[in-house]
Every structure is written in C-alpha cells, then in structure tokens.
Design a protein around this motif. Structure first.
Motif, PDB file in Angstrom:
ATOM      1  N   GLU A   1     -13.416  -6.480  -8.626  1.00 33.88           N
ATOM      2  CA  GLU A   1     -11.958  -5.630  -8.711  1.00 33.88           C
ATOM      3  C   GLU A   1     -12.215  -5.065 -10.112  1.00 33.88           C
ATOM      4  OE1 GLU A   1      -7.432  -6.858  -8.848  1.00 33.88           O
ATOM      5  OE2 GLU A   1      -8.852  -8.398  -9.161  1.00 33.88           O
ATOM      6  N   TYR A   2     -12.921  -5.588 -11.183  1.00 38.15           N
ATOM      7  CA  TYR A   2     -12.816  -4.940 -12.412  1.00 38.15           C
ATOM      8  C   TYR A   2     -13.578  -3.639 -12.195  1.00 38.15           C
ATOM      9  CZ  TYR A   2     -13.640  -4.148 -17.313  1.00 38.15           C
ATOM     10  OH  TYR A   2     -13.659  -3.662 -18.575  1.00 38.15           O
ATOM     11  N   LEU A   3     -14.730  -3.768 -11.606  1.00 34.35           N
ATOM     12  CA  LEU A   3     -15.690  -2.490 -11.375  1.00 34.35           C
ATOM     13  C   LEU A   3     -14.893  -1.238 -10.657  1.00 34.35           C
ATOM     14  CD1 LEU A   3     -18.680  -4.430 -10.389  1.00 34.35           C
ATOM     15  CD2 LEU A   3     -18.490  -3.318 -12.566  1.00 34.35           C
ATOM     16  N   PHE A   4     -14.085  -1.972  -9.743  1.00 34.70           N
ATOM     17  CA  PHE A   4     -13.350  -0.880  -8.860  1.00 34.70           C
ATOM     18  C   PHE A   4     -12.103  -0.100  -9.719  1.00 34.70           C
ATOM     19  CE2 PHE A   4      -9.072  -0.268  -6.900  1.00 34.70           C
ATOM     20  CZ  PHE A   4      -9.622   0.043  -5.687  1.00 34.70           C
ATOM     21  N   ASN A   5     -11.757  -0.875 -10.560  1.00 29.13           N
ATOM     22  CA  ASN A   5     -10.809   0.006 -11.400  1.00 29.13           C
ATOM     23  C   ASN A   5     -11.612   0.800 -12.511  1.00 29.13           C
ATOM     24  OD1 ASN A   5      -8.430  -1.353 -10.651  1.00 29.13           O
ATOM     25  ND2 ASN A   5      -8.798  -3.242 -11.700  1.00 29.13           N
ATOM     26  N   ALA A   6     -12.556   0.266 -13.042  1.00 26.04           N
ATOM     27  CA  ALA A   6     -13.418   1.103 -13.989  1.00 26.04           C
ATOM     28  C   ALA A   6     -13.828   2.356 -13.400  1.00 26.04           C
ATOM     29  CB  ALA A   6     -14.571   0.036 -14.350  1.00 26.04           C
ATOM     30  N   ALA A   7     -14.125   2.244 -12.139  1.00 24.38           N
ATOM     31  CA  ALA A   7     -14.828   3.249 -11.441  1.00 24.38           C
ATOM     32  C   ALA A   7     -13.735   4.420 -10.742  1.00 24.38           C
ATOM     33  CB  ALA A   7     -15.516   2.704 -10.202  1.00 24.38           C
ATOM     34  N   GLY A   8     -12.669   3.842 -10.804  1.00 19.78           N
ATOM     35  CA  GLY A   8     -11.350   4.777 -10.578  1.00 19.78           C
ATOM     36  C   GLY A   8     -11.529   5.075  -9.022  1.00 19.78           C
ATOM     37  N   CYS A   9     -11.758   3.979  -8.355  1.00 15.24           N
ATOM     38  CA  CYS A   9     -11.772   4.256  -6.867  1.00 15.24           C
ATOM     39  C   CYS A   9     -10.281   4.414  -6.031  1.00 15.24           C
ATOM     40  CB  CYS A   9     -12.594   3.129  -6.054  1.00 15.24           C
ATOM     41  SG  CYS A   9     -14.156   2.735  -6.822  1.00 15.24           S
ATOM     42  N   LEU A  10      -9.434   3.835  -6.758  1.00  9.38           N
ATOM     43  CA  LEU A  10      -8.150   3.897  -6.214  1.00  9.38           C
ATOM     44  C   LEU A  10      -7.512   5.312  -5.885  1.00  9.38           C
ATOM     45  CD1 LEU A  10      -5.639   2.280  -4.841  1.00  9.38           C
ATOM     46  CD2 LEU A  10      -4.820   2.302  -7.156  1.00  9.38           C
ATOM     47  N   GLY A  11      -7.703   6.126  -6.915  1.00  8.37           N
ATOM     48  CA  GLY A  11      -6.878   7.435  -7.031  1.00  8.37           C
ATOM     49  C   GLY A  11      -7.307   8.285  -6.066  1.00  8.37           C
ATOM     50  N   CYS A  12      -8.828   8.461  -6.034  1.00 14.21           N
ATOM     51  CA  CYS A  12      -9.464   9.406  -5.145  1.00 14.21           C
ATOM     52  C   CYS A  12      -9.225   9.138  -3.605  1.00 14.21           C
ATOM     53  CB  CYS A  12     -10.817   9.557  -5.546  1.00 14.21           C
ATOM     54  SG  CYS A  12     -10.985  10.626  -6.929  1.00 14.21           S
ATOM     55  N   HIS A  13      -9.281   7.909  -3.506  1.00 12.74           N
ATOM     56  CA  HIS A  13      -9.296   7.281  -1.950  1.00 12.74           C
ATOM     57  C   HIS A  13      -8.018   7.110  -1.257  1.00 12.74           C
ATOM     58  CE1 HIS A  13     -13.612   7.587  -1.455  1.00 12.74           C
ATOM     59  NE2 HIS A  13     -13.817   7.102  -2.623  1.00 12.74           N
ATOM     60  N   THR A  14      -6.972   7.304  -1.979  1.00 13.89           N
ATOM     61  CA  THR A  14      -5.577   7.065  -1.515  1.00 13.89           C
ATOM     62  C   THR A  14      -4.623   8.338  -1.396  1.00 13.89           C
ATOM     63  OG1 THR A  14      -5.642   4.768  -2.710  1.00 13.89           O
ATOM     64  CG2 THR A  14      -3.557   5.428  -2.006  1.00 13.89           C
ATOM     65  N   ASP A  15      -4.014   8.456  -0.495  1.00 15.44           N
ATOM     66  CA  ASP A  15      -3.274   9.532  -0.721  1.00 15.44           C
ATOM     67  C   ASP A  15      -1.802   9.103  -0.940  1.00 15.44           C
ATOM     68  OD1 ASP A  15      -1.729  12.265   0.067  1.00 15.44           O
ATOM     69  OD2 ASP A  15      -1.922  11.971   2.129  1.00 15.44           O
ATOM     70  N   GLU A  16      -1.756   8.884  -1.970  1.00 16.30           N
ATOM     71  CA  GLU A  16      -0.374   8.486  -2.707  1.00 16.30           C
ATOM     72  C   GLU A  16       0.740   9.321  -2.323  1.00 16.30           C
ATOM     73  OE1 GLU A  16       1.615   6.673  -6.679  1.00 16.30           O
ATOM     74  OE2 GLU A  16      -0.672   7.518  -6.991  1.00 16.30           O
ATOM     75  N   LYS A  17       0.647  10.506  -2.667  1.00 19.41           N
ATOM     76  CA  LYS A  17       1.623  11.602  -2.321  1.00 19.41           C
ATOM     77  C   LYS A  17       2.080  11.699  -0.867  1.00 19.41           C
ATOM     78  CE  LYS A  17       0.881  14.614  -6.288  1.00 19.41           C
ATOM     79  NZ  LYS A  17       0.632  15.825  -6.897  1.00 19.41           N
ATOM     80  N   GLY A  18       1.135  11.379  -0.175  1.00 19.09           N
ATOM     81  CA  GLY A  18       1.469  11.568   1.334  1.00 19.09           C
ATOM     82  C   GLY A  18       1.707  10.166   1.984  1.00 19.09           C
ATOM     83  N   GLY A  19       2.034   9.301   1.153  1.00 21.47           N
ATOM     84  CA  GLY A  19       2.442   7.814   1.527  1.00 21.47           C
ATOM     85  C   GLY A  19       1.366   7.090   2.345  1.00 21.47           C
ATOM     86  N   GLY A  20       0.086   7.610   2.109  1.00 17.51           N
ATOM     87  CA  GLY A  20      -1.106   6.682   2.757  1.00 17.51           C
ATOM     88  C   GLY A  20      -1.330   5.170   2.086  1.00 17.51           C
ATOM     89  N   LYS A  21      -1.830   4.514   2.686  1.00 14.09           N
ATOM     90  CA  LYS A  21      -1.981   3.243   2.224  1.00 14.09           C
ATOM     91  C   LYS A  21      -3.296   3.189   1.317  1.00 14.09           C
ATOM     92  CE  LYS A  21      -0.295   0.461   6.289  1.00 14.09           C
ATOM     93  NZ  LYS A  21      -0.340  -0.712   7.259  1.00 14.09           N
ATOM     94  N   PRO A  22      -3.471   2.110   0.553  1.00 10.91           N
ATOM     95  CA  PRO A  22      -4.390   2.091  -0.352  1.00 10.91           C
ATOM     96  C   PRO A  22      -5.725   2.189   0.138  1.00 10.91           C
ATOM     97  CG  PRO A  22      -2.790   0.513  -0.908  1.00 10.91           C
ATOM     98  CD  PRO A  22      -2.330   1.130   0.388  1.00 10.91           C
ATOM     99  N   LEU A  23      -6.556   3.109  -0.180  1.00 15.90           N
ATOM    100  CA  LEU A  23      -7.832   3.164   0.340  1.00 15.90           C
ATOM    101  C   LEU A  23      -8.338   3.777   1.531  1.00 15.90           C
ATOM    102  CD1 LEU A  23      -9.374   0.052  -1.516  1.00 15.90           C
ATOM    103  CD2 LEU A  23      -9.171   2.329  -2.716  1.00 15.90           C
ATOM    104  N   ALA A  24      -7.277   4.312   2.095  1.00 19.80           N
ATOM    105  CA  ALA A  24      -7.255   4.649   3.260  1.00 19.80           C
ATOM    106  C   ALA A  24      -7.869   6.124   3.516  1.00 19.80           C
ATOM    107  CB  ALA A  24      -6.172   4.465   4.164  1.00 19.80           C
ATOM    108  N   GLY A  25      -8.039   6.752   2.230  1.00 20.63           N
ATOM    109  CA  GLY A  25      -8.505   8.247   2.487  1.00 20.63           C
ATOM    110  C   GLY A  25      -7.374   9.284   2.606  1.00 20.63           C
ATOM    111  N   GLY A  26      -7.976  10.543   2.683  1.00 16.23           N
ATOM    112  CA  GLY A  26      -7.052  11.715   3.099  1.00 16.23           C
ATOM    113  C   GLY A  26      -6.337  12.258   1.972  1.00 16.23           C
ATOM    114  N   ARG A  27      -6.449  12.042   0.683  1.00 16.04           N
ATOM    115  CA  ARG A  27      -6.015  12.680  -0.291  1.00 16.04           C
ATOM    116  C   ARG A  27      -6.791  14.281  -0.631  1.00 16.04           C
ATOM    117  NH1 ARG A  27      -5.664  11.053  -7.044  1.00 16.04           N
ATOM    118  NH2 ARG A  27      -4.947  13.227  -7.513  1.00 16.04           N
ATOM    119  N   ALA A  28      -6.041  15.284  -0.741  1.00 20.04           N
ATOM    120  CA  ALA A  28      -6.802  16.400  -0.961  1.00 20.04           C
ATOM    121  C   ALA A  28      -6.934  16.715  -2.498  1.00 20.04           C
ATOM    122  CB  ALA A  28      -5.634  17.460  -0.591  1.00 20.04           C
TER     123      ALA A  28
END
Length: 300
Positions: free
Chosen positions: A41-68
């Motif tokens: 979990e610490y490495l996940f945060n340090a590597a910034g995985c959440l932002g790129c792999h989550t379509d937050e603006k489109g309402g996607g679920k965490p890590l489900a991909g699809g962010r442009a």
C-alpha cells in the motif's frame, strides 16, 4: 494392552503437535501476507498508481482504468489493474507482474506503451514489486473493460515499440546503492527515479518520446494533458536552486510553494495521492537527492 495404549498416546501427541505446527505456519503465512499488503500500500501511494488508473471525473471505480491521458502522441487510456480475471490483472503471475515492470512486456509478450512508466519502474526491487502486487490483489475486482488508446500514426503501431525500447529503455533493473553517498541520498534516488518516476513528467522528450537524458528533470514544455512541467534541478534561476530542504518537503506534503502559491493540475494530484502520503524521512530523502543533482538551465 499397555504397549498399545502407549502407542495411541504417542500418536495423539504427535497429531496434536502437527496440528499446532500447521496452525502456527498458517498464522505465520497470513501475517507475512498482511505485511506484504501493508508494504504494498505504501509503494502503491509512492508510485502514484491511483491517479492514472482511476477515471475519477467519469465516476469510474478505483483502479478500473479508463482515464484519458492526453499526450503529444495521442490519448492513452490506462488499463484496469484490479484483480478482475477477465479485464484486470487477476490472472497475472508473479513473473508476469515483474516482467511488465522490469521489461515493459505484457503476459502475452506484447510490448507495453511507455505511458506506463516502466522505464522508471524497472529500477524497483523484486520485493517491492511483489509487495505492490500483493496490495493490488487485495483490492476489489472490477469487471470494467479496457478502452483502446487513441494514438496517431506511427505511434499506434505497437510493433514499433521494439525499436523504441532498443533506443530508449535501459533494462538493467535496480541500481545498487552508491557506497560513497549517505543512506538518505540513496533512498532519495530510489524514490525519485524509481518509485515516484519523477523524470517521466519533469524531463523533456525527443520526437519519438524518449527522455532527453542530458536534461533529466530540467522541465518539460509538453507534459501530460498539455501542461508545462517545471524544472526541479537546483538551477538558481529556472529550477529550485533557491529552495531550502524544508521548502521542498513542505511542497511534497502540502502543495505549498515557497512563494505562498499552491501547485495545481497534475502536481496537485500527485501531492494529494502520493507525496503527502510518504513518510517524513522519505520526503527529506527526496529533497536531499534533488539538491545534489547538477543544475540545468534552459536549452541554448
């Protein structure tokens, strides 16, 4: 009769001992798994995985991909990295996972686009990669299909990535610590160059998307989503040469600059999802490493 009773007693004692040993071994394995997830979990945060792999603006679920992610080469849509077996990475073995980060190759052997920053992640240790995998596999699987990238030619021709890797990708893996440097510096280099992959955004790119090695961290006028990414070398006028270590760590923790401004756009997301979750020691290590680098000004 006594002899038979004695044998039964010995068998019962042995069975109890075996059951206890098995229980202890199982508890030890569960504890080890929990430790791996916690480290991951610490490495996940340090590597910034959440932002790129989550379509937050489109309402996607965490890590489900699809962010442009818009780049000069087209728009990338990072994939689903939940443990869903159909659309995510649920069928990936440990070897598959390490190969993706270390070699930039998918389980089927196809080349991965370096929008997934494996040129930096290749420097992560095997243990860190497997801990990261343990954390990802502990997350909720999401059955969300991946969206294909929208790239211009010739960048849409995936087979050309073999040549790209030959030109720009160093596959030597983790770098050993420099014994001439203090532990803080070596840790800072690992966080900046490998986990945080800072160079992927803060370094200008060639025409074909390789990082300009002689201008490492000197700023990128054509960063993700068209943003200009600043120089973070210790150059006094154009970089962060006038910053103190405390200025750097405060920005990484809160997003506040020495001028009293607040970072925005992609860096605001990095602070929220990643650098603010680092330990104070890791933020100090990042500052020590950045301030030790050669200052680089604008290109001639």
């Amino acid at each position: 009769m006594a002899s038979r009773a004695a044998v039964k007693t010995v068998i019962m004692v042995a069975a109890v001992a075996l059951a206890a040993a098995t229980g202890l071994a199982g508890a030890g394995a569960r504890a080890a798994d929990a430790d791996a997830v916690r480290r991951g979990e610490y490495l996940f945060n340090a590597a910034g995985c959440l932002g790129c792999h989550t379509d937050e603006k489109g309402g996607g679920k965490p890590l489900a991909g699809g962010r442009a992610l818009a780049t000069p080469f087209g728009t990338f849509y990072p994939p689903n990295i939940t443990p869903d077996p159909e659309h995510g990475i649920g069928r990936w073995s440990d070897a598959d996972f390490i190969r993706a980060f270390r070699e930039g190759r998918a389980p089927d052997g196809s080349y991965l686009y370096p929008a997934f920053p494996y040129p930096s992640y290749t420097r992560m240790t095997d243990r860190d990669l497997l801990d990261l995998k343990a954390y990802l596999f502990s997350r909720e699987p999401v059955a969300a299909a991946n969206r294909p990238h929208d790239l211009s030619m010739p960048f849409s021709w995936r087979f050309l990535l073999a040549g790209w890797q030959w030109l720009y990708f160093d596959t030597r893996g983790p770098r050993p610590d420099d014994p001439a440097k203090p532990p803080e510096w070596n840790r800072g280099r690992y966080v900046v160059d490998a986990l945080g992959h800072c160079g992927e955004c803060h370094t200008p790119r060639t025409t074909f998307g390789g990082m300009e090695a002689d201008r490492y961290l000197a700023g990128n006028p054509k960063g993700p989503n068209g943003d200009k990414v600043p120089n973070i070398t210790p150059q006094p006028r154009f970089g962060i040469g006038g910053w103190t270590p405390g200025d750097i760590t405060l920005l990484l923790e809160t997003g506040l600059t020495p001028e009293g401004d607040v970072v925005g756009n992609a860096m605001a997301e990095v602070v929220r999802n990643s650098t603010s979750k680092l330990t104070a020691d890791d933020r100090a290590a990042v500052a020590a490493y950045l301030q030790s680098l050669p200052p680089i000004g604008p290109p001639p």
